[in-house]
Design an enzyme around this catalytic site. Structure first.
Site, PDB file in Angstrom:
ATOM      1  N   HIS A   1       0.806  -1.221   0.000  1.00  0.00           N
ATOM      2  CA  HIS A   1       0.000   0.000   0.000  1.00  0.00           C
ATOM      3  C   HIS A   1       0.839   1.270   0.000  1.00  0.00           C
ATOM      4  O   HIS A   1       0.343   2.345   0.336  1.00  0.00           O
ATOM      5  CB  HIS A   1      -0.985  -0.009   1.169  1.00  0.00           C
TER       6      HIS A   1
ATOM      7  N   ASP B   1      -5.791   4.273  10.364  1.00  0.00           N
ATOM      8  CA  ASP B   1      -7.204   4.353   9.971  1.00  0.00           C
ATOM      9  C   ASP B   1      -7.611   3.116   9.185  1.00  0.00           C
ATOM     10  O   ASP B   1      -8.757   2.681   9.242  1.00  0.00           O
ATOM     11  CB  ASP B   1      -7.439   5.576   9.068  1.00  0.00           C
TER      12      ASP B   1
ATOM     13  N   GLU C   1      -9.481  13.115  14.985  1.00  0.00           N
ATOM     14  CA  GLU C   1      -8.954  13.427  13.659  1.00  0.00           C
ATOM     15  C   GLU C   1      -9.760  14.605  13.114  1.00  0.00           C
ATOM     16  O   GLU C   1     -10.591  15.179  13.830  1.00  0.00           O
ATOM     17  CB  GLU C   1      -9.022  12.208  12.722  1.00  0.00           C
TER      18      GLU C   1
HETATM   19  C1  LIG Z   1      -6.163   3.226   2.195  1.00  0.00           C
HETATM   20  C2  LIG Z   1      -4.906   3.532   2.972  1.00  0.00           C
HETATM   21  C3  LIG Z   1      -5.009   4.083   4.241  1.00  0.00           C
HETATM   22  C4  LIG Z   1      -3.860   4.358   4.982  1.00  0.00           C
HETATM   23  N1  LIG Z   1      -3.997   4.868   6.241  1.00  0.00           N
HETATM   24  C5  LIG Z   1      -2.895   5.096   6.987  1.00  0.00           C
HETATM   25  C6  LIG Z   1      -2.996   5.575   8.325  1.00  0.00           C
HETATM   26  O1  LIG Z   1      -4.075   5.821   8.853  1.00  0.00           O
HETATM   27  N2  LIG Z   1      -1.842   5.775   9.021  1.00  0.00           N
HETATM   28  C7  LIG Z   1      -0.610   5.512   8.489  1.00  0.00           C
HETATM   29  O2  LIG Z   1       0.386   5.673   9.180  1.00  0.00           O
HETATM   30  N3  LIG Z   1      -0.493   5.071   7.219  1.00  0.00           N
HETATM   31  C8  LIG Z   1      -1.600   4.869   6.468  1.00  0.00           C
HETATM   32  N4  LIG Z   1      -1.470   4.431   5.178  1.00  0.00           N
HETATM   33  C9  LIG Z   1      -0.116   4.309   4.609  1.00  0.00           C
HETATM   34  C10 LIG Z   1       0.444   2.933   4.861  1.00  0.00           C
HETATM   35  O3  LIG Z   1       0.344   2.603   6.223  1.00  0.00           O
HETATM   36  C11 LIG Z   1       1.924   2.917   4.473  1.00  0.00           C
HETATM   37  O4  LIG Z   1       2.091   3.190   3.121  1.00  0.00           O
HETATM   38  C12 LIG Z   1       2.556   1.573   4.825  1.00  0.00           C
HETATM   39  O5  LIG Z   1       3.959   1.647   4.690  1.00  0.00           O
HETATM   40  C13 LIG Z   1       1.994   0.496   3.929  1.00  0.00           C
HETATM   41  O6  LIG Z   1       2.124  -0.722   4.562  1.00  0.00           O
HETATM   42  P1  LIG Z   1       2.151  -2.046   3.691  1.00  0.00           P
HETATM   43  O7  LIG Z   1       1.986  -3.185   4.615  1.00  0.00           O
HETATM   44  O8  LIG Z   1       1.225  -1.952   2.554  1.00  0.00           O
HETATM   45  O9  LIG Z   1       3.671  -2.030   3.232  1.00  0.00           O
HETATM   46  P2  LIG Z   1       4.362  -1.935   1.801  1.00  0.00           P
HETATM   47  O10 LIG Z   1       3.763  -0.844   1.008  1.00  0.00           O
HETATM   48  O11 LIG Z   1       4.364  -3.274   1.213  1.00  0.00           O
HETATM   49  O12 LIG Z   1       5.818  -1.512   2.291  1.00  0.00           O
HETATM   50  C14 LIG Z   1       6.053  -0.248   2.859  1.00  0.00           C
HETATM   51  C15 LIG Z   1       7.534  -0.092   3.168  1.00  0.00           C
HETATM   52  O13 LIG Z   1       7.855  -0.951   4.237  1.00  0.00           O
HETATM   53  C16 LIG Z   1       8.859  -1.883   3.853  1.00  0.00           C
HETATM   54  N5  LIG Z   1       8.505  -3.118   4.535  1.00  0.00           N
HETATM   55  C17 LIG Z   1       7.339  -3.798   4.463  1.00  0.00           C
HETATM   56  N6  LIG Z   1       7.377  -4.848   5.292  1.00  0.00           N
HETATM   57  C18 LIG Z   1       8.588  -4.829   5.897  1.00  0.00           C
HETATM   58  C19 LIG Z   1       9.221  -5.660   6.852  1.00  0.00           C
HETATM   59  N7  LIG Z   1       8.602  -6.714   7.360  1.00  0.00           N
HETATM   60  N8  LIG Z   1      10.477  -5.350   7.238  1.00  0.00           N
HETATM   61  C20 LIG Z   1      11.121  -4.273   6.725  1.00  0.00           C
HETATM   62  N9  LIG Z   1      10.568  -3.453   5.816  1.00  0.00           N
HETATM   63  C21 LIG Z   1       9.309  -3.730   5.416  1.00  0.00           C
HETATM   64  C22 LIG Z   1       8.775  -1.936   2.348  1.00  0.00           C
HETATM   65  O14 LIG Z   1       9.997  -2.324   1.763  1.00  0.00           O
HETATM   66  C23 LIG Z   1       8.442  -0.500   2.023  1.00  0.00           C
HETATM   67  O15 LIG Z   1       9.610   0.283   2.044  1.00  0.00           O
HETATM   68  C24 LIG Z   1      -2.588   4.123   4.421  1.00  0.00           C
HETATM   69  C25 LIG Z   1      -2.484   3.594   3.133  1.00  0.00           C
HETATM   70  C26 LIG Z   1      -3.628   3.297   2.413  1.00  0.00           C
HETATM   71  C27 LIG Z   1      -3.495   2.752   1.031  1.00  0.00           C
END
Ligand SMILES: Cc1cc2nc3c(=O)[nH]c(=O)nc-3n(C[C@H](O)[C@H](O)[C@H](O)COP(=O)(O)OP(=O)(O)OC[C@H]3O[C@@H](n4cnc5c(N)ncnc54)[C@H](O)[C@@H]3O)c2cc1C
Length: 451
Positions: A68, A125, A235
């Site tokens: 994400h 969220d 918020e």
């Molecule tokens: C609909 C939506 C709502 C959101 N709401 C919020 C919110 O309320 N608060 C908030 O803080 N963020 C929010 N986000 C943003 C989101 O939390 C961040 O983009 C987060 O990094 C995505 O997590 P992911 O699991 O999809 O990780 P990815 O997108 O797969 O990875 C994110 C980063 O983390 C690294 N990574 C992933 N897993 C690991 C691991 N196990 N060890 C080391 N590195 C790792 C990846 O290499 C990358 O650099 C939201 C995003 C979306 C799409």
């Protein structure tokens, strides 16, 4: 990339076009960097084998959670993507702690804890991002003014370092790695397991949406309720209404019957014009984005590009930056179903060394969650330029841009972001992952390798 064969692992190695294309895409749909392999590790050992193999051969590796990210943060061009959601689910509650695999989504964490009457105190969220994916950036939500970021609720991490060593770290053990992993963009290793602190879970959530016509009045009420902590969650959103902006303060009090929130005490000092009240179970409140997700999926824009930007503004600049940005923002800049978030966080609750916010008692999350065009890359490029402009403006005023943002970032930019904490990250990097191969999509090269 070397053609040498990856040693045998218990998990899967995927090379189909569909898998490689999928790993070269994310929520933002703005950066597309296809890896050579996708590995679905079945164990911590698999993660260590892949990291040792890749690092010895100069192959970039990115951990991927739920994908994400908005701007390729979890991608590895020509390298290996580790799909962390394939780690076997290990979700154990012991006392007031839960231990989970890093690929667990926050929804999975709640599934494990709520039957014990416990909850993570700080939640995003959206519940369908992974524990690993938010712990490497922060993890912000409406309870941050009480509990800080999700990184502030971590008791222990299991990490496979960039050199392939499996290390458990906490405040008391391997502190440097613990501090470098939380909010450290996955530069020193891959989180494979996290132990998180829990608090008692309430049964219900009473939620007020309080509406304002005046930005200063809205900001003043947000300051008041965040300072005195009368609500469990706060918020807010600027809302476009008939060519102008209104403001919604969203405040929630958790409770477990027979107790119930004292509405008069909570609301009487505030200067809102209209209010709506909703009452739901605690879980339905936490899961509130699911309905919006279903709508956006049905309507299609869930799958469009998302040039999102999240910033943290100093209290001294919030009114100016928000007013100027809103004046320049319409449907073209936000997208028909885009969203803006605006709420303060108490900085005294933030204890993660690498999670950076502006100085001062309050830091304001100001997010433009834009929807881009599925057919017009030039339009999307312009939205990214707007993000870059806002990022620069915020930085000049002492603010910070959250890592999960759709802008290109350089090492110099990250150095300015981390400021006095840069040496912490650089020293840990030199010790635990002395190459620039790990999570390259974050755009920082901590090691001087002459490239
Ligand atoms: C609909 C939506 C709502 C959101 N709401 C919020 C919110 O309320 N608060 C908030 O803080 N963020 C929010 N986000 C943003 C989101 O939390 C961040 O983009 C987060 O990094 C995505 O997590 P992911 O699991 O999809 O990780 P990815 O997108 O797969 O990875 C994110 C980063 O983390 C690294 N990574 C992933 N897993 C690991 C691991 N196990 N060890 C080391 N590195 C790792 C990846 O290499 C990358 O650099 C939201 C995003 C979306 C799409």
């Amino acid at each position: 990339m070397s053609d040498e064969i990856l040693p045998a692992i218990a998990g899967e190695v995927l090379t189909d076009d569909a898998d490689l294309d999928g790993a070269g895409k994310d929520w933002g749909d703005l950066v597309h960097a296809r890896p050579r392999l996708v590995v679905r590790p079945a164990s911590v050992t698999d993660v260590a084998v892949v990291l040792r193999f890749a690092v010895a051969r100069g192959i970039p590796v990115a951990a991927r959670g739920a994908g994400h990210s908005p701007y390729g943060q979890g991608q590895a061009s020509g390298g290996i993507v580790l799909d962390m959601t394939s780690l076997p689910p290990r979700r154990t509650v012991t006392g007031d702690l839960v231990s989970v695999d890093a690929g667990a989504r926050w929804r999975d964490v709640l599934d494990a804890t709520l039957p014990h009457g416990l909850t993570p105190p700080a939640l995003t969220d959206y519940l369908d991002v992974t524990v690993g994916g938010t712990l490497v950036i922060g993890g912000v939500g409406g309870a941050a003014h009480h509990h800080g970021m999700q990184t502030d609720t971590v008791a222990e991490l299991e990490v496979v370092t960039g050199t392939g060593d499996v290390i458990t770290c906490s405040r008391d053990d391997n502190r440097k790695l613990f501090d470098a992993m939380r909010g450290g963009l996955g530069q020193c290793g891959v989180i494979t397991r996290a132990t998180l602190r829990l608090t008692p879970a309430p049964a219900r959530a009473r939620r007020w949406k309080l509406f304002y016509d005046s930005l200063p009045a809205f900001l003043a009420d947000q300051r008041e309720v965040v300072r005195d902590g009368r609500f469990d969650y706060v918020e807010g959103q600027p809302l476009p209404v008939d060519g102008t902006w209104r403001y919604m303060l969203e405040a929630v009090a958790y409770y477990t019957p027979p107790a119930s929130p004292d509405q008069e005490a909570l609301l009487s000092s505030l200067s809102f014009l209209d209010a709506e009240t909703l009452d739901t179970t605690y879980f339905d409140f936490l899961n509130r984005v699911a309905d919006g997700e279903a709508l956006l999926r049905a309507e299609g824009s869930w799958f469009h590009p998302h040039p999102w930007i999240d910033t943290f503004l100093p209290d001294s600049a919030v009114e100016q930056v928000v007013a100027e940005t809103l004046a320049a923002t319409g449907e073209t800049e936000l997208g028909a179903l885009g969203l803006i978030l605006l709420y303060p966080v108490r900085t005294d609750r933030l204890k993660t060394p690498l999670f950076k916010v502006p100085d001062g008692e309050l830091a304001w999350l100001f997010s433009l969650l834009r929807t881009g065009s599925p057919i017009d890359p030039l339009h999307n490029a312009r939205l990214i330029e707007l993000n870059v402009d806002l990022h620069r403006k915020v930085r000049a005023l002492g603010g910070k841009t959250y890592p999960s943002t759709a802008i290109p970032r350089s090492t110099a930019d990250w150095r300015a972001h981390f400021g006095s904490s840069w040496p912490l990250l650089a020293e840990a990097k030199a010790q635990y992952s002395p190459t620039n191969l790990l999570n390259p999509g974050q755009g920082l090269r901590l090691v001087d390798d002459g490239a």
